[in-house]
Write a protein that holds these residues in place. Structure first.
Motif, PDB file in Angstrom:
ATOM      1  N   ALA A  40       0.758  -1.278  -0.036  1.00  5.64           N
ATOM      2  CA  ALA A  40      -0.055   0.186   0.135  1.00  5.64           C
ATOM      3  C   ALA A  40       1.034   1.019  -0.081  1.00  5.64           C
ATOM      4  O   ALA A  40       0.614   2.323  -0.594  1.00  5.64           O
ATOM      5  N   GLY A  41       2.057   1.202   0.791  1.00  4.73           N
ATOM      6  CA  GLY A  41       2.741   2.285   0.630  1.00  4.73           C
ATOM      7  C   GLY A  41       3.448   2.802  -0.678  1.00  4.73           C
ATOM      8  O   GLY A  41       3.533   3.706  -0.995  1.00  4.73           O
ATOM      9  N   PHE A  42       4.013   1.659  -1.257  1.00  6.30           N
ATOM     10  CA  PHE A  42       4.776   1.754  -2.535  1.00  6.30           C
ATOM     11  C   PHE A  42       3.763   2.362  -3.467  1.00  6.30           C
ATOM     12  O   PHE A  42       3.804   3.128  -4.434  1.00  6.30           O
ATOM     13  N   ALA A  43       2.185   1.606  -3.514  1.00  8.90           N
ATOM     14  CA  ALA A  43       1.389   2.089  -4.395  1.00  8.90           C
ATOM     15  C   ALA A  43       0.943   3.425  -4.362  1.00  8.90           C
ATOM     16  O   ALA A  43       0.904   4.321  -5.224  1.00  8.90           O
ATOM     17  N   ILE A  44       0.798   3.892  -3.147  1.00  7.81           N
ATOM     18  CA  ILE A  44       0.282   5.378  -2.954  1.00  7.81           C
ATOM     19  C   ILE A  44       1.452   6.161  -3.254  1.00  7.81           C
ATOM     20  O   ILE A  44       1.156   7.303  -4.018  1.00  7.81           O
ATOM     21  N   PHE A  45       2.720   5.897  -3.000  1.00 10.38           N
ATOM     22  CA  PHE A  45       3.818   6.828  -3.274  1.00 10.38           C
ATOM     23  C   PHE A  45       4.183   6.737  -4.689  1.00 10.38           C
ATOM     24  O   PHE A  45       4.209   8.039  -5.298  1.00 10.38           O
ATOM     25  N   VAL A  46       3.850   5.902  -5.361  1.00  5.60           N
ATOM     26  CA  VAL A  46       4.059   5.718  -7.069  1.00  5.60           C
ATOM     27  C   VAL A  46       3.053   6.595  -7.539  1.00  5.60           C
ATOM     28  O   VAL A  46       3.189   7.374  -8.529  1.00  5.60           O
ATOM     29  N   PHE A  47       1.734   6.269  -7.244  1.00  5.63           N
ATOM     30  CA  PHE A  47       0.760   7.030  -7.818  1.00  5.63           C
ATOM     31  C   PHE A  47       0.705   8.503  -7.725  1.00  5.63           C
ATOM     32  O   PHE A  47       0.463   9.256  -8.341  1.00  5.63           O
ATOM     33  N   ASP A  48       1.150   8.924  -6.440  1.00  4.80           N
ATOM     34  CA  ASP A  48       1.227  10.330  -6.077  1.00  4.80           C
ATOM     35  C   ASP A  48       2.393  11.001  -6.785  1.00  4.80           C
ATOM     36  O   ASP A  48       2.086  12.050  -7.342  1.00  4.80           O
ATOM     37  N   LEU A  49       3.515  10.415  -6.848  1.00  6.98           N
ATOM     38  CA  LEU A  49       4.549  10.864  -7.641  1.00  6.98           C
ATOM     39  C   LEU A  49       4.091  11.026  -8.943  1.00  6.98           C
ATOM     40  O   LEU A  49       4.773  11.984  -9.842  1.00  6.98           O
ATOM     41  N   ALA A  50       3.554   9.697  -9.571  1.00  6.99           N
ATOM     42  CA  ALA A  50       3.187   9.811 -11.061  1.00  6.99           C
ATOM     43  C   ALA A  50       2.240  11.143 -11.361  1.00  6.99           C
ATOM     44  O   ALA A  50       2.275  11.616 -12.264  1.00  6.99           O
ATOM     45  N   THR A  51       1.515  11.355 -10.342  1.00  2.17           N
ATOM     46  CA  THR A  51       0.411  12.417 -10.683  1.00  2.17           C
ATOM     47  C   THR A  51       1.134  13.797 -10.800  1.00  2.17           C
ATOM     48  O   THR A  51       0.749  14.558 -11.532  1.00  2.17           O
ATOM     49  N   TRP A  52       2.174  13.887  -9.785  1.00  2.00           N
ATOM     50  CA  TRP A  52       3.104  15.289  -9.810  1.00  2.00           C
ATOM     51  C   TRP A  52       3.769  15.482 -11.115  1.00  2.00           C
ATOM     52  O   TRP A  52       3.881  16.425 -12.048  1.00  2.00           O
TER      53      TRP A  52
END
Length: 407
Positions: A149-161
């Motif tokens: 969950a941590g990796f998924a949200i960080f990757v998704f958030d970073l991809a959004t930025w």
């Protein structure tokens, strides 16, 4: 003691090793270990303490500089710093993440001796209960699910930025600026995992202790698949191991062992509160602030017709923060429930057992449990149980009502 250490069973180490390795990698567990055939020596490492402090300093300083550079970009400035409220929200978010990471590293590095004492008490409980630990499926599943969950949200958030920045700025520059901040943020997940492991390990042993009490209540004997039973001439029932070691197993002795085991569990809980009370108080406060900040961000994005992808990312963050609270609160609440079950079981044994010696021991055990309650607190400010979750939900709801009604 220049190099304090404690020996634990390989079974205990294998169960807890995934989180131990992960926390050491994130500068939150400056320990080393040496395994043998049946035991594992956990040793305080001054080298890892020094490395943890140096790496923490580098990450925090690089994170502050990276965020400063990222805030100069048009996309980040427009989304986070354009208004005075946005600046307050952004700076609070950064302070919570980097501050918690710094305090976590400092506290875990300075309380290593207490952590070794925690291992000692758990090992003592296992010897007194003489029961095999349950398979560590929950340790593995919880660790894997939290990391995923941590990796998924960080990757998704970073991809959004990066997606938002690709229109005007270089996404690679923004990536380099944000990586140290995400590393520090990920350390918060590791702190919560580590705290979950410490509390859940106590909960498991409370459950095992209650199983022993049920055996005493039912008039059963503590059997071990590796031992055989023999009767002595004096009438005291004994268990003879394959190696010839004799272990007394009268009900009175079993009660005494349970009292000693509970005393050690109480000491382990006290150590957890001492070492992690301040850190968990800051983490809980950070979760509350993040829930309020994220709610504000969603409201602002919806009102200004912001990016749909960014709105989705903020909604996912809301769910993640709630799950972080659950990860901290549930094992603490579970320990409280096991403590209450122990009180009820002792009362039942007290009523059902006709022997006066057993009744006296149970009376003492009942008074001991009543006075030495196992509970976990956030630096003594609040007891960590499900009631805390309700209080946080009420605070966030009140804020949302004010935000929506009065803008």
């Amino acid at each position: 003691m220049t190099n304090p250490s404690v020996k634990i069973s390989t079974e205990m180490f294998d169960t807890m090793s995934p989180i131990l390795y992960l926390s050491r990698m994130m500068c939150l567990q400056p320990l080393k270990w040496k395994k043998s055939d049946f035991t594992c020596a956990v040793i305080k490492s001054r080298f890892y303490i020094a490395c943890s402090c140096v790496v923490c300093t580098v990450i925090v300083l690089y994170g502050i500089y990276g965020l400063y550079m990222a805030y100069q970009t048009d996309v980040v400035y427009t989304m986070r710093l354009k208004t005075s409220a946005g600046r307050y929200v952004s700076y609070t978010d950064v302070a919570v993440v980097l501050g918690t990471f710094s305090i976590g590293v400092i506290i875990t590095s300075s309380t290593t001796d207490d952590y070794l004492s925690y291992f000692y008490h758990l090992s003592k409980v296992d010897q007194l209960l003489q029961k095999r630990l349950p398979r560590g499926y929950n340790y593995t599943i919880t660790t894997a699910a939290t990391l995923f969950a941590g990796f998924a949200i960080f990757v998704f958030d970073l991809a959004t930025w990066l997606h938002l920045a690709s229109k005007n700025e270089s996404p690679y520059f923004l990536l380099i600026c944000l990586v140290p901040y995400y590393v520090a943020y990920f350390s918060l997940f590791v702190i919560e995992l580590l705290y979950w492991q410490l509390v859940y390990s106590i909960k498991i042993r409370l459950f095992m202790m209650n199983s022993k009490l049920r055996q005493i209540q039912n008039g059963g004997n503590v059997e071990n698949p590796y031992v055989k039973v023999s009767n002595s001439v004096t009438g005291v029932r004994k268990i003879e191991t394959v190696k010839g070691k004799l272990i007394k197993s009268t009900s009175l002795e079993k009660v005494e062992d349970l009292m000693k085991a509970y005393e050690s569990l109480g000491e382990a809980a006290r150590i957890v509160n001492k070492c992690y009370g301040l850190v968990i108080a800051i983490v809980l406060l950070g979760c509350l602030i993040h829930l309020l900040v994220t709610a504000y961000a969603i409201r602002s994005l919806v009102a200004s017709n912001g990016s749909d992808m960014y709105v989705v990312a903020q909604c996912v963050w809301m769910v993640v923060h709630i799950m972080r609270l659950v990860l901290i609160i549930e094992p603490c609440h579970g320990c409280l429930m096991q403590w209450k079950k122990a009180l009820a079981l002792i009362c039942k044994v007290r009523i059902s057992d006709p022997e006066d010696s057993i009744k006296k021991s149970m009376d003492f055990f009942l008074g001991f449990l009543s006075q030495c309650k196992i509970e976990f607190t956030a630096f003594g400010l609040a007891t960590i149980d499900r009631g805390l979750m309700l209080g946080i939900a009420g605070t966030v709801t009140t804020y949302l009502v004010i935000l929506l009604e009065f803008n």
